[in-house]
Scaffold this active site. Structure first.
Site, PDB file in Angstrom:
ATOM      1  N   ASP A  17       0.855  -1.189   0.000  1.00 59.00           N
ATOM      2  CA  ASP A  17       0.000   0.000   0.000  1.00 59.00           C
ATOM      3  C   ASP A  17       0.887   1.234   0.000  1.00 59.00           C
ATOM      4  OD1 ASP A  17      -1.961  -1.875   0.265  1.00 59.00           O
ATOM      5  OD2 ASP A  17      -2.692  -1.189   2.209  1.00 59.00           O
ATOM      6  N   ASP A 136     -15.773  -3.670  -0.196  1.00 57.80           N
ATOM      7  CA  ASP A 136     -15.303  -3.330   1.145  1.00 57.80           C
ATOM      8  C   ASP A 136     -16.532  -3.133   2.019  1.00 57.80           C
ATOM      9  OD1 ASP A 136     -12.840  -3.338  -0.064  1.00 57.80           O
ATOM     10  OD2 ASP A 136     -12.678  -1.169  -0.198  1.00 57.80           O
TER      11      ASP A 136
END
Length: 258
Positions: A17, A136
């Site tokens: 990330d 998500d």
């Protein structure tokens, strides 16, 4: 329902990330909770050298709408010899084409799949397995709600959106229980199995993996359609090595308890 050969090993995707040019990890996806782990290319190459066949590369700044690390991610992708799954801020044709121009094998689309169903259907039709849809989700008052725009907005009810995506022919889903992400408290196996049972698309598990037992638990449901898992904080925190995780997944596929 997606189904997979019992002998197939769980595919592991180490996560890199990226925020402000650095490899970071978040807690429950929240901006401001970043812990930095250095240069993204060093992290990605380390996972490649450890045996990864895929790298999950995320532009957090693009996901949160606060900037872009595109040139850096393109450079990282170009230096890798393994498959790259690229995620973060892909919300229209231009950003999708730009992401694919990096040479990545697959892109994840999240927010736009929730906010623009017609565009999402078009993308699924045009790009097939080059596109995965990210779901998500967080449980709110007993209901699974989807989260968009860097997990800051409501994207609708999980099962309604899943039914729509399945009818559109989605090729792959990346499922994250937001409450588990970065918490090292285990993946939500029950949720993943429920999603896999409701769709023909293979499911990628994301969020919460903290131990080799978690890897084994996910590997045990590959035949139900959960064929891959994104691993992040546990690797960076030294809970186990990627080599150990790969061996654990392969051990389940072989039918041995490793």
């Amino acid at each position: 329902m997606a189904s997979t050969d019992n002998s197939r090993a769980l595919t592991l995707l180490p996560a890199v990330d990226v925020a402000d040019g650095q490899a970071v990890r978040l807690v429950q996806g929240a901006a401001g909770t970043e812990t930095s782990y250095g240069a993204p290319i060093e992290a990605a190459l380390a996972w490649q050298n450890a045996g990864a066949e895929w790298i999950h590369l995320v532009d957090l700044d693009a996901a949160f709408g606060r900037g872009s690390n595109f040139e850096l991610l393109k450079e990282v992708t170009g230096q890798l010899d393994v498959n790259v799954e690229l995620s973060g801020g892909i919300r229209d044709d231009e950003s999708l084409e730009r992401a694919l121009s990096t040479g990545c094998r697959r892109v994840n689309i999240g927010t736009a799949a929730l906010e623009d169903p017609e565009w999402c259907e078009s993308v699924i039709s045009r790009y097939g397995d080059k596109v995965a849809i990210g779901l998500d989700t967080r449980e709110v008052d007993g209901e699974w709600r989807l989260r968009g725009r860097g997990w800051t907005s409501d994207g609708g009810e999980l099962w309604e959106v899943l039914e729509r995506l399945d009818s559109q022919g989605v090729s792959r889903l990346v499922v994250t229980d937001v409450s588990r992400d970065g918490m090292l408290n285990g993946p939500n196996i029950d949720l993943l199995r429920e999603v896999a049972a409701a769709t023909d698309a293979p499911v990628v598990a994301s969020g919460g993996i903290s131990s080799l037992d978690d890897i084994r638990a996910l590997a045990a449901v590959v035949h139900e359609g959960v064929d891959s898992a994104i691993v992040g904080k546990a690797l960076y925190a030294g809970k186990f090595t990627l080599e150990e995780a790969l061996e654990a997944a392969q051990g389940v596929a072989r039918g041995s308890d490793i």
